[in-house]
Design a protein around this motif. Structure first.
Motif: not given
Length: 195
Positions: A129-138, A140-147, A149-159
């Motif tokens: 999974l390639y996860v793009c940052p969003r303006m979310t206040k929720k 992220i569940p613990k099981q996905f934080q340091n997985h 297979k999950i890559h947190f990207t630094n894509t620009p946040i475009i509103d």
């Protein structure tokens, strides 16, 4: 070596520069070789007047991506029975393209509820999974934080949202800077979103 393809699902109603910036960023700044924009079909159960027909949305995406060598439009889900699930689309794509490695692109907001997706464990077993940052206040569940297979990207946040663009077109505002030129030309020519 297998080609790494990122799948970016959306209704693209219409595609806008935010979609393009994000898809292009993922190809240029991650290890993905290509990004396919997968146009999700209109649900026969939830017909929305504001949603363009499948073939028109595909045409908007296709025209907008023509000059980007590593970005492609995909209508794979148009041929699948509805309601459809991402896990099924991934299975069909793997069968059709055994030499490709398919990965999912999603926003942080989708990752928050990913554990509710049908067959999410299977998806994570077989795909990254390639996860793009969003303006979310929720959180992220613990099981996905340091997985792994999950890559947190630094894509620009475009509103920018497609719904805002549709409303602006209806209100006769100039939205030309918000859309790929090819998409705007098609929308204008076909008189979409005006009423």
């Amino acid at each position: 070596m297998q080609k790494r393809v990122g799948l970016y699902f959306g209704s693209f109603n219409p595609i806008h520069i935010g979609h393009l910036i994000l898809a292009n960023h993922l190809v240029e700044f991650t290890n993905l070789d290509e990004v396919w924009l997968v146009i999700t079909p209109q649900s026969p159960f939830k017909k929305k007047a504001s949603l363009l027909d499948n073939h028109h949305r595909f045409e908007l995406v296709y025209r907008s991506l023509e000059k980007y060598e590593h970005l492609k439009a995909s209508d794979i889900e148009f041929k699948m029975p509805t309601p459809n699930y991402t896990a099924k689309t991934l299975a069909v794509l793997e069968e059709k393209h055994p030499d490709y490695l398919f990965n999912l692109i999603m926003g942080e907001d989708n990752l928050v509820s990913f554990h509710k997706w049908k067959n999410y464990e299977t998806i994570l077993e077989r795909h990254e999974l390639y996860v793009c940052p969003r303006m979310t206040k929720k959180e992220i569940p613990k099981q996905f934080q340091n997985h792994n297979k999950i890559h947190f990207t630094n894509t620009p946040i475009i509103d920018i949202s497609a719904s805002m663009i549709r409303k602006a077109i209806k209100d006769e505002k100039n939205v030309v800077p918000l859309l790929p030129a090819e998409a705007w030309n098609y929308i204008d020519e076909m008189n979409f979103y005006r009423n």
